[in-house]
Structures are given as C-alpha cells and as structure tokens.
Design an enzyme around this catalytic site. Structure first.
Site, short mmCIF file in Angstrom:
data_model
loop_
_atom_site.label_atom_id
_atom_site.label_comp_id
_atom_site.label_asym_id
_atom_site.label_seq_id
_atom_site.Cartn_x
_atom_site.Cartn_y
_atom_site.Cartn_z
N ASP A 170 3.50 9.49 -0.72
CA ASP A 170 2.34 8.71 -0.27
C ASP A 170 2.08 7.58 -1.25
OD1 ASP A 170 0.16 8.08 1.35
OD2 ASP A 170 -0.52 10.15 1.46
N HIS A 189 0.82 -1.22 0.00
CA HIS A 189 0.00 0.00 0.00
C HIS A 189 0.85 1.26 0.00
CE1 HIS A 189 -4.05 -1.81 0.83
NE2 HIS A 189 -3.26 -2.85 1.07
#
Ligand SMILES: O=P(O)(O)OC[C@H]1O[C@H](O[C@H]2O[C@H](CO)[C@@H](O)[C@H](O)[C@H]2O)[C@H](O)[C@@H](O)[C@@H]1O
Ligand SMILES: O=c1ccn([C@@H]2O[C@H](COP(=O)(O)OP(=O)(O)O)[C@@H](O)[C@H]2O)c(=O)[nH]1
Length: 463
Positions: free
Chosen positions: A366, A158
């Site tokens: 991110d 992720h």
C-alpha cells in the site's frame, strides 16, 4: 507564487452549498487552493459515450475553479480501467501476475494525458504552479512541456514505486521514467519508494543522483523527495469523540454488547490483503476456543473498480470466504464476521474505529493507507485500541507504535490478533501516544506545505 493548479484523475467537487467532500486530501488541497487561488482539474467520472467530450465544465467556489472533463467510453476503458488500473496499479503493487498489457490500452493512456494537457494549457498563466497527482497522469508534464509550458510542475505518487526488476517488466517503462523527468519535483510516500525510483534510474544508466535529493535524467534535473501523506489528525479525533452519539455508531455498540470489536476498512482491492486477513482471523478463532462468541470482526469493504475483471473476481472470492467462515465457526447467537459491501461516511467510520479494540490494516502492499492513521486518531486516549499494521503499508515507516505483521504469514497475523486483544492498558497507551504525537505533527496540512515549499523553492529541504 502565482495560482496553484491541481490536476488529478478524480476531483472532489464541492457538494451543494459549497461544502467540500470529507477527506483529508480534499480538505488540505482546498486550503492551499484558497490561499493562492487556483484551479482543480480532472475527470468528471462521467462518459460522453463515443462523442468527443464537450468543453470543460467549470464550477467556481470563491477563488477556486473546479474544471472537469468527461471522457469517451473508449478513453475510460483504455486509460482508466485498462492501463492505469490493469498495468500501472498491479505493477506498482508488485503484482506482475495481474498486469495485462495491450497496445491499445497503452496508447489510450498517453492519448488521454495529451487530451488533459490540451484542455489544461489554455487555463495556465506563466507564474502558476502545477501539482499533478498519481499514476493516471504521469505523462502530463511531458505533454505540457511539449506545448511550451515552462511553469514549475510537481508530481506526487500516492501508490508505491516498485524496484527496477518489477518496473522493467512493463513494456513502456522507459516512457514512464522519461515522463517523470519532465517534472521539477517528483514526490513519493516513503524512503523505500524513492530508493526504488533511484534504483530504476541507475539500473539502465538512465540517470544519476546528484546529491541533496537532486536527480538528472534525460537531460533534465529535478528533485526527488519523500512526503508521507497525513490526515487531518486533530479534526478526525474530534469527530471520533463526538460520534458516540451517532445513531449508527450507537446501534453498533448495542449490537456488539460485551464482545470485543475488531475492524477492517478497505476498498475491495486485491492489494489490501483481505482474504489473507480473513484467514488470519479464522486461524485466531480456531487457535483460541475461549474467544468463540467473544469477538466480532467487522469488515467494511466498499466495491471498487468493479469493471476490472480482477476486482470483480475478488468481490465473489471475499463474499464466499466470509460466508464460509461464518458458516463453519458461527453459532445461533454469534456471527464472527460482519462483512459490509457499502461505503460509510467518515463520521460514522471515526466512531466505529473508536469502538474497536483492534484495527486490522494488513495490505500486501500500500502506498500509505490512511485508514491506519485514522484508526489511531480516533482512539480514546484513556483506553486506546491496538493497530495491527502490515509492514508493507507506507504507514508502517512512520507508525512505530503499531504491532507490525507480515500479511503473508497467516499464523503470525493470528498470533498478533491474540496479542493485541490481551495487551495491557499501559502498553496500549504508550504505543498509541507515540503514534498520535507523530500524526499530530505530520498532518495533511504539513504534507501539503512541505511539497509546495519544495516545488516553489521556498525551502531547500534535503530529500
Ligand atoms: O479513484 P479510484 O480508482 O476509485 O481509487 C481510489 C483511490 O485509490 C488510491 O489511493 C491511494 O492514495 C492514498 C492517499 O495518498 C494512499 O493512502 C493509498 O495507499 C493509495 O492506494 C489511488 O492512489 C487514488 O488515486 C484513487 O483515487
Ligand atoms: O466506507 C468507507 C471506506 C473508506 N473510506 C475512506 O477512504 C479512505 C481510504 O484511504 P486509504 O489510503 O486507506 O486507501 P485507498 O482506498 O486510497 O487505497 C480513508 O480516508 C477512509 O476513511 C470512507 O470514507 N468510507
């Protein structure tokens, strides 16, 4: 395919009455689990002190079993706070300066993965498909293979995957790379992450690209692919529409009055660029005196991983900074920054996103950033707000209608805030539509299906 087994550090256990916790990932994976029947295994989030944890706690809901294990204090310290969040997290977010290497923590990480494998293996049937999530559990497949499991095992990361020069500063990078080779499919959020991974394989002659998304390394062949995680777009847009009647949302609207609302929503994490963002907001106000008293910046920032020293330091830093800016710029009837240190429910967030003229999503790095996608999904199609998005968020690879910013360039971000607030409705609508169309097509269900299709060999999607 047989049953689906999901393994992740955190497990979204249904609340009383069988209601799944809100959150796209929980919803999408629950749907996949229901379809095939299966197990979701992970850490309970609790410690067993210094005692060896008891047997797995199992909770059955329809044809899904949630299987949870406690960890000892030492395990939590070494595996979760130590190696996962003080080594892998900073390294994967390009923060070499924050990585703290300790032999104890590295050993703890591999030990807890072995422990997870020992707990999981007895539950697995030969035709089950196993899908492992995130950086906490990279070595899990190697451990399961060691125990003789031949099942299809997939891994999805992720968070970002860094370039070789960054990854190789980590003493155990070789074991981590070898760990990934034991999966059948290794999934990343973006093409940049996959390229970085391929670069790591090439750099030290660890492996080769065989074409069509296939890689060979350490004597194994596996697929590497990109699967950008989505949100439950249509449902989220519905919550946002309905949230206008929510009490908190109504009160917020009244308290904002004629002012324009700018919103930021992030876990309190150094990767999210919160201090640079506050600097940019301050710079914007200083450069635009006409905006004094006319803009409110709402920053919702739940505390996260507070036991890790870098996070604790960050909590103090952001609170002081917000206080300083409010003290310096505010007036008796205007608080420029509303800084909230609490987690809000996603229905309320959806309503607040919709009230906001600008969504500030400016991480320094991110994996994806679901807030960016939620902000877009929540907008009123007739009067959408503007998304200001860091070029270093995974979401920037997809959301072409956002105003892309470099979060390190404080002045550039301040100029972008001014541009967003004065953007004509026609341009706002065109940008929003482009993003919304993409998000409706690439939602979280599609993400889940694409990954499972590749893992089970139902399709042969090129990487
Ligand atoms: O479990 P925590 O330590 O409390 O942290 C919360 C989660 O943070 C990370 O989220 C990531 O996944 C998002 C969905 O794919 C992605 O949008 C974001 O960019 C990532 O940072 C972490 O990866 C999760 O494992 C944590 O549970
Ligand atoms: O007070 C809050 C703040 C955030 N979120 C949710 O937490 C997730 C954050 O995901 P993201 O990918 O943006 O970042 P992460 O925290 O996973 O790194 C989003 O779904 C938010 O809606 C929430 O439910 N309440």
């Amino acid at each position: 395919m047989g049953r689906l087994i999901i393994v992740s550090n955190r497990v979204p256990v249904p609340e009383k009455g069988g209601i799944a916790p809100a959150g796209g990932l929980a919803v999408a994976l629950k749907v996949a689990l229901e379809e095939h029947g299966g197990i979701w295994m992970g850490w309970s989030g609790k410690s067993s002190g210094e005692h060896e944890p008891q047997a797995l706690a199992q909770l059955r809901q329809g044809n899904i079993t949630y299987a949870l294990t406690d960890l000892t204090d030492t395990d939590v310290e070494e595996y979760y706070h130590g190696f996962a969040n003080r080594v892998l997290w900073p390294i994967c977010h390009y923060r070499l300066d924050l990585a703290e290497y300790g032999r104890k923590e590295m050993a703890g990480y591999f030990r807890v993965n072995r422990f997870f494998a020992r707990k999981l293996a007895p539950l697995v049937k030969p035709d089950d498909v196993i899908w492992v999530h995130d950086y906490h559990l990279i070595p899990l497949a190697a451990e399961l293979r060691q125990m003789g499991l031949k099942n299809r095992i997939g891994f999805f990361l992720h968070i970002p995957w860094p370039p070789a020069d960054v990854l190789f500063t980590m003493p155990v990078h070789e074991e981590i790379m070898r760990g990934l080779s034991h999966y059948d499919v290794v999934g990343f959020q973006t093409d940049h992450d996959l390229e970085n991974f391929a670069g790591c394989l090439r750099r030290e002659g660890i492996g080769d690209e065989l074409g069509e998304g296939r890689f060979s390394a350490y004597g194994r062949i596996f697929k590497g692919g990109t699967y950008a995680i989505g949100i439950e777009t249509a449902a989220f847009a519905e919550f946002a529409k309905k949230a206008a009647t929510n009490k908190t949302v109504k009160r917020t609207r009244e308290s904002i009055g004629y002012r324009s609302l700018i919103i930021g929503v992030d876990r309190l994490d150094y990767s999210k660029g919160i201090t640079q963002r506050i600097d940019a907001f301050e710079r914007f106000i200083l450069a635009n005196p006409a905006q004094h008293g006319h803009v409110t910046y709402l920053q919702i920032t739940p505390k996260s991983r507070s036991e890790v020293p870098e996070y604790e330091a960050m909590q103090r830093m952001v609170a002081e900074q917000a206080g300083r800016v409010n003290g310096a710029l505010g007036a008796v009837d205007w608080v420029p920054i509303r800084y909230i240190n609490r987690s809000l429910g996603r229905h309320i967030l959806a309503g607040l996103y919709r009230l906001s003229k600008v969504g500030l999503v400016t991480p320094l790095r991110d994996g994806m950033n679901l807030v960016a996608k939620e902000y877009v999904a929540a907008q009123d199609p007739d009067d959408p707000g503007v998304l200001l998005l860091s070029r270093f968020a995974g979401a920037a690879r997809e959301l072409n209608g956002a105003l892309l910013v470099n979060p390190y360039d404080v002045e550039g971000a301040a100029i972008a805030i001014a541009r967003a607030l004065s953007m004509p409705p026609k341009e706002r609508k065109e940008r929003w539509k482009m993003m919304m169309d993409h998000l409706l097509e690439h939602d979280v269900t599609r993400w889940c299906q694409d990954f499972l299709d590749d893992l089970t060999g139902r399709t042969d999607r090129p990487g």
